[in-house]
Structure formats: structure tokens, C-alpha cells
Design a protein around this motif. Structure first.
Motif, mmCIF file in Angstrom:
data_model
loop_
_atom_site.group_PDB
_atom_site.id
_atom_site.type_symbol
_atom_site.label_atom_id
_atom_site.label_comp_id
_atom_site.label_asym_id
_atom_site.label_seq_id
_atom_site.Cartn_x
_atom_site.Cartn_y
_atom_site.Cartn_z
ATOM 1 N N SER A 1 0.828 -1.206 0.000
ATOM 2 C CA SER A 1 0.000 0.000 0.000
ATOM 3 C C SER A 1 0.861 1.253 0.000
ATOM 4 N N LYS A 2 1.968 1.211 0.728
ATOM 5 C CA LYS A 2 2.871 2.361 0.755
ATOM 6 C C LYS A 2 3.455 2.632 -0.630
ATOM 7 N N TRP B 1 0.710 3.875 -3.006
ATOM 8 C CA TRP B 1 0.419 5.280 -2.682
ATOM 9 C C TRP B 1 1.478 6.191 -3.278
ATOM 10 N N SER C 1 1.195 6.385 -7.070
ATOM 11 C CA SER C 1 0.007 7.153 -7.470
ATOM 12 C C SER C 1 0.253 8.640 -7.289
ATOM 13 N N TYR C 2 0.913 8.980 -6.210
ATOM 14 C CA TYR C 2 1.183 10.385 -5.894
ATOM 15 C C TYR C 2 2.137 11.015 -6.905
ATOM 16 N N LEU D 1 -4.771 1.276 1.686
ATOM 17 C CA LEU D 1 -4.512 2.590 1.100
ATOM 18 C C LEU D 1 -5.071 3.735 1.940
ATOM 19 N N ASP E 1 -2.696 6.561 3.455
ATOM 20 C CA ASP E 1 -2.936 7.938 3.047
ATOM 21 C C ASP E 1 -2.919 8.875 4.262
ATOM 22 N N SER F 1 -5.298 14.021 -2.371
ATOM 23 C CA SER F 1 -4.913 12.611 -2.475
ATOM 24 C C SER F 1 -6.103 11.674 -2.606
ATOM 25 N N ILE G 1 -6.298 8.063 -4.608
ATOM 26 C CA ILE G 1 -6.569 6.903 -3.755
ATOM 27 C C ILE G 1 -7.823 6.175 -4.243
#
Length: 264
Positions: free
Chosen positions: A125-126, A129, A132-133, A194, A198, A249, A253
Motif C-alpha cells: 500500500s505504501k 500510494w 500514485s502520488y 490505502l 494515506d 490525495s 486513492i
């Protein structure tokens, strides 16, 4: 304000070998601190923007305490490469005089294989994230850009992130985009946390830290021949893009979570 983040600077002493073919043409090189590095050249096909993406993406990962090899600025002397026999490599070296970027070489590391190595939901998930960021298009099954070293997973190669800067127009729209390409992420199916990540990462990655990361970009890396903006304006746009994207975000997400539902 003094930048509390910093990168060491090394001098490249020896070009050892190219690591793969392609536009970026990274190489294994020796530096004057007696370590080996994966050297990324500003004179390569993807140019200086790939180095900026590598720097920003890598240092954001480090702030978030994700495993990434040390990044250093790597200086190429003007005389470097004159004795190189390969003309293409000689041109690359001559076109990359001055400040480049390098990652500490993880000797003996092997490519991450999702079939062989399981990644827990927290770490997956990290990483999802992060990608995606920073809009990283290059962490797929075809090219995972992760290594296993000493039985641990390490992130490498963030030069394909922040792709908005290749056109550098409508950055506000890009900052609020959902990043649909996350559907191809190699760890998406594992990324079950996620929402929790987040909350954590938004608390860690403050605007002050974003500013410090952006301020690491060398001034001459921002002197773009094809840009109307000044280096100071370009730096500010990077900061505003990252800050705006972080503040929104929930957009990326939600996109990642919706894409994940189709996989599980």
C-alpha cells in the motif's frame, strides 16, 4: 532557511559498463569515495527532466521511509570520457559534463519477482500510494523497478514519474488527476491499506518537506532551453504540483481502490 535535506556529491572516476540499452543508458561507475554507483546521465535521451524526476521521486520515498538506495550528485569532469572507445558512450559522457545523479549500487541484488517474493499489504500500500502520488508509470509486471537485496525489497528508477513536466502545461489539472495507469501496478492487488497509508503519509509529507526536496534540484538543471519560465518559476511549479496533489490525495486513492477491485 538552510535546507536540512542534502545529497552528497561524488566525483566519477571510472565508467565501468552500461547496465542496459535504452534511452536512459545508465551505467555502473566508480566514484572517488570508493563506492560503485548506478549513474544516470543528464545527456541521455530522456534528458535532465528524468534526473529531476529521479531526485524528487527518490527523496519523497526516503522521507516516507521506503527502502531506496542512497542518491548522490555525481560530477563528471570535462576531460572524462575522452579515451572511451565507444563513440556513442563517448558522446554521452561528453554531453553529461558537470552534475549528474547516481544511486548506490546494490551489489548482488536480483530483480523483484512477484511470483517468488510476497509483499505484505502494508508495504504494498505504501508503494502504490507513492507511485500514485508521483504518477510513476514504471512499476509494472513487465518492469517492476524493484530489487531484492539482502532479502529485502528496494525501490529503484523513478525517472519516469512526474510525467506532466514533459509538456509543463496545465499542471493544476495534472495535479488533480486520478492517475488511471495505476491499474497496471505490480503490487496493486496487495494494496489493501490505502486509506490508512494515506492518513499516515499525509501527516509525514508536509509542505515544508516538499519544499526542501524541491530545493535540492540544482539550479542549472532548471535552465531549460524550451521553457518560457525562469528556473525559479519552474521550481515553484514542482512545489505547487506536489502540494496540490497531496492535498487532493483522495482522487488518486479512489482511482487505485477502484482499479484494485477489478483484480480481487
Amino acid at each position: 532557511m538552510k535546507n536540512l535535506l542534502s545529497l552528497r556529491t561524488v566525483n566519477v572516476m571510472r565508467y565501468i559498463t552500461p547496465l542496459r540499452e535504452g534511452g536512459s543508458l545508465p551505467a555502473l561507475a566508480d566514484a572517488d569515495d570508493d563506492f560503485k554507483y548506478v549513474l544516470k546521465f543528464k545527456g541521455a535521451g530522456h534528458g535532465i527532466k528524468a534526473l529531476i524526476a529521479e531526485l524528487i521521486g527518490g527523496e519523497i520515498a526516503r522521507i516516507l521511509e521506503l527502502p531506496i538506495p542512497e542518491l548522490v550528485f555525481a560530477n563528471l569532469d570535462e576531460s572524462f570520457g575522452r579515451t572511451e572507445a565507444d563513440e556513442e558512450i563517448q558522446d554521452l559522457l561528453q554531453g553529461s559534463q558537470g552534475m549528474n545523479l547516481a544511486l548506490h549500487y546494490l551489489s548482488g541484488a536480483i530483480n523483484f519477482d512477484p511470483v517468488v517474493t510476497d509483499v505484505d499489504a502494508d508495504l504494498a500500500s505504501k508503494i502504490v500510494w507513492l507511485d500514485s502520488y508521483i504518477t510513476n508509470v514504471d512499476r509494472t509486471f513487465r518492469n517492476t523497478n524493484m530489487l531484492i537485496w539482502h532479502k529485502e525489497l528496494w525501490l529503484i528508477d523513478h525517472g519516469a514519474c512526474l510525467y506532466f513536466h514533459h509538456s509543463f502545461t496545465n499542471w493544476e489539472n495534472h495535479a488533480k488527476s486520478p492517475f488511471a495507469l495505476i491499474k497496471d501496478h505490480v503490487l496493486l492487488a496487495k494494496a489493501a491499506k490505502l486509506n490508512e497509508i494515506d492518513i499516515l503519509f499525509r501527516s509525514v509529507l508536509t509542505e515544508e518537506k516538499i519544499r526542501l526536496i524541491v530545493d535540492l534540484i540544482p539550479q542549472d538543471w532548471l535552465d531549460w532551453e524550451d521553457a518560457d519560465e525562469t528556473p525559479e518559476h519552474i521550481r515553484e511549479i514542482y512545489f505547487q504540483f506536489l502540494s496540490t496533489r497531496l492535498a487532493n490525495s483522495e482522487i488518486f486513492i479512489k482511482e487505485a481502490q477502484n482499479a484494485r477491485k477489478t483484480l480481487i
